[in-house]
Design a protein around this motif. Structure first.
Motif, PDB file in Angstrom:
ATOM      1  N   GLU A  78      -0.128 -20.358 -13.405  1.00 31.11           N
ATOM      2  CA  GLU A  78      -0.007 -21.802 -13.202  1.00 31.11           C
ATOM      3  C   GLU A  78       0.741 -22.159 -11.917  1.00 31.11           C
ATOM      4  O   GLU A  78       0.807 -23.326 -11.537  1.00 31.11           O
ATOM      5  N   GLN A  79       1.351 -21.164 -11.269  1.00 38.09           N
ATOM      6  CA  GLN A  79       2.155 -21.392 -10.059  1.00 38.09           C
ATOM      7  C   GLN A  79       1.268 -21.362  -8.818  1.00 38.09           C
ATOM      8  O   GLN A  79       0.753 -20.304  -8.449  1.00 38.09           O
ATOM      9  N   LEU A  80       1.094 -22.534  -8.207  1.00 37.50           N
ATOM     10  CA  LEU A  80       0.299 -22.589  -6.987  1.00 37.50           C
ATOM     11  C   LEU A  80       1.018 -21.869  -5.858  1.00 37.50           C
ATOM     12  O   LEU A  80       2.254 -21.868  -5.787  1.00 37.50           O
ATOM     13  N   HIS A  81       0.234 -21.305  -4.962  1.00 40.69           N
ATOM     14  CA  HIS A  81       0.753 -20.667  -3.754  1.00 40.69           C
ATOM     15  C   HIS A  81       1.378 -21.770  -2.882  1.00 40.69           C
ATOM     16  O   HIS A  81       0.912 -22.919  -2.912  1.00 40.69           O
ATOM     17  N   PRO A  82       2.384 -21.449  -2.094  1.00 37.56           N
ATOM     18  CA  PRO A  82       2.983 -22.475  -1.224  1.00 37.56           C
ATOM     19  C   PRO A  82       1.972 -23.203  -0.334  1.00 37.56           C
ATOM     20  O   PRO A  82       2.120 -24.409  -0.104  1.00 37.56           O
ATOM     21  N   VAL A  83       0.938 -22.516   0.151  1.00 33.88           N
ATOM     22  CA  VAL A  83      -0.040 -23.230   0.991  1.00 33.88           C
ATOM     23  C   VAL A  83      -0.839 -24.232   0.164  1.00 33.88           C
ATOM     24  O   VAL A  83      -1.175 -25.311   0.662  1.00 33.88           O
ATOM     25  N   GLN A  84      -1.098 -23.930  -1.077  1.00 36.41           N
ATOM     26  CA  GLN A  84      -1.796 -24.888  -1.942  1.00 36.41           C
ATOM     27  C   GLN A  84      -0.916 -26.106  -2.200  1.00 36.41           C
ATOM     28  O   GLN A  84      -1.384 -27.246  -2.140  1.00 36.41           O
ATOM     29  N   ARG A  85       0.356 -25.870  -2.487  1.00 32.84           N
ATOM     30  CA  ARG A  85       1.273 -26.999  -2.721  1.00 32.84           C
ATOM     31  C   ARG A  85       1.421 -27.852  -1.468  1.00 32.84           C
ATOM     32  O   ARG A  85       1.443 -29.088  -1.528  1.00 32.84           O
ATOM     33  N   ARG A 143       4.890 -26.972   6.353  1.00 38.51           N
ATOM     34  CA  ARG A 143       5.504 -27.229   5.033  1.00 38.51           C
ATOM     35  C   ARG A 143       5.343 -26.007   4.119  1.00 38.51           C
ATOM     36  O   ARG A 143       6.259 -25.670   3.367  1.00 38.51           O
ATOM     37  N   ALA A 144       4.202 -25.358   4.191  1.00 36.66           N
ATOM     38  CA  ALA A 144       3.988 -24.150   3.378  1.00 36.66           C
ATOM     39  C   ALA A 144       4.993 -23.071   3.739  1.00 36.66           C
ATOM     40  O   ALA A 144       5.491 -22.358   2.857  1.00 36.66           O
ATOM     41  N   ALA A 145       5.305 -22.950   5.016  1.00 35.62           N
ATOM     42  CA  ALA A 145       6.312 -21.965   5.434  1.00 35.62           C
ATOM     43  C   ALA A 145       7.658 -22.304   4.802  1.00 35.62           C
ATOM     44  O   ALA A 145       8.366 -21.408   4.311  1.00 35.62           O
ATOM     45  N   GLU A 146       8.011 -23.599   4.789  1.00 34.30           N
ATOM     46  CA  GLU A 146       9.276 -24.016   4.142  1.00 34.30           C
ATOM     47  C   GLU A 146       9.248 -23.670   2.654  1.00 34.30           C
ATOM     48  O   GLU A 146      10.224 -23.135   2.115  1.00 34.30           O
TER      49      GLU A 146
END
Length: 152
Positions: A78-85, A143-146
Motif C-alpha cells: 500500500e506504500q507508494l514509491h516517493p516518485v508516485q507520491r 519533491r520525490a528526492a525530498e
C-alpha cells in the motif's frame, strides 16, 4: 522463457515480441504505455536491472535473467514509491507520459539521491510530455528526492 517482472518469475510465451507487448498483452501489466514505437517518447520506459529501457525497442528475450520493473512494481504494498507520491502532488494534464516519467525518476533517484536541477532536467529530458508539463515534472522529481530522503 521465464522473466522476473516486479519481483515475480513469469512465463513468457512470445520471447520475440517487444517487451511492451509482452508486459501489456501477455502479462496484463498495462501501466507501461505504448507511445511512438521508435523509442523517442519514453512512454514505454521500464527498468531493466535498475536501468531505464525502452520497452518498445527491447525484445522480451533481452529480459531473460534480468529484473524488469514496471510502474506496477514501484509501490511496496500500500506504500507508494516517493516518485508516485510526488507526482500526485504535482499532477500532469493527461498522464499519458506519466509511467515513463515515473520510471526515469525512480532510476535517477536510485543512483543519485540528491540530484541537482541539471541532473533532474537531464533525466526528465529523455521522456516527452505532449501536454508540456515539464515544470510540474521537474517539481515532482525534486519533491520525490525530498520524500525519498525523508523515508530513509
Amino acid at each position: 522463457m521465464q522473466v522476473s517482472v516486479n519481483g515475480r518469475r513469469r512465463e513468457v510465451a512470445y520471447p520475440d515480441e517487444m517487451l511492451v507487448w509482452v508486459l501489456r498483452d501477455e502479462l496484463g501489466l498495462t501501466g507501461t504505455h505504448y507511445g511512438c514505437g521508435i523509442g523517442a517518447c519514453g512512454s514505454c520506459t521500464v527498468l531493466l536491472d535498475g536501468q531505464v529501457a525502452r520497452a518498445c525497442l527491447t525484445p522480451a528475450r533481452a529480459a531473460a535473467g534480468r529484473e524488469v520493473t514496471t510502474v506496477e512494481g514501484l509501490a511496496r504494498g500500500e506504500q507508494l514509491h516517493p516518485v508516485q507520491r510526488a507526482f500526485l502532488e504535482n499532477p500532469l494534464q493527461c498522464g499519458w507520459c506519466l509511467p515513463g516519467h515515473l520510471m526515469s525518476a525512480a532510476a535517477l533517484l536510485e543512483r543519485t539521491p540528491n540530484p541537482t536541477d541539471a541532473q533532474i532536467e537531464e533525466a526528465a529530458g529523455i521522456n516527452l510530455c505532449r501536454c508540456g508539463g515539464y515544470n510540474a515534472i521537474r517539481r515532482a522529481v525534486a519533491r520525490a528526492a525530498e520524500l525519498k530522503r525523508e523515508d530513509g
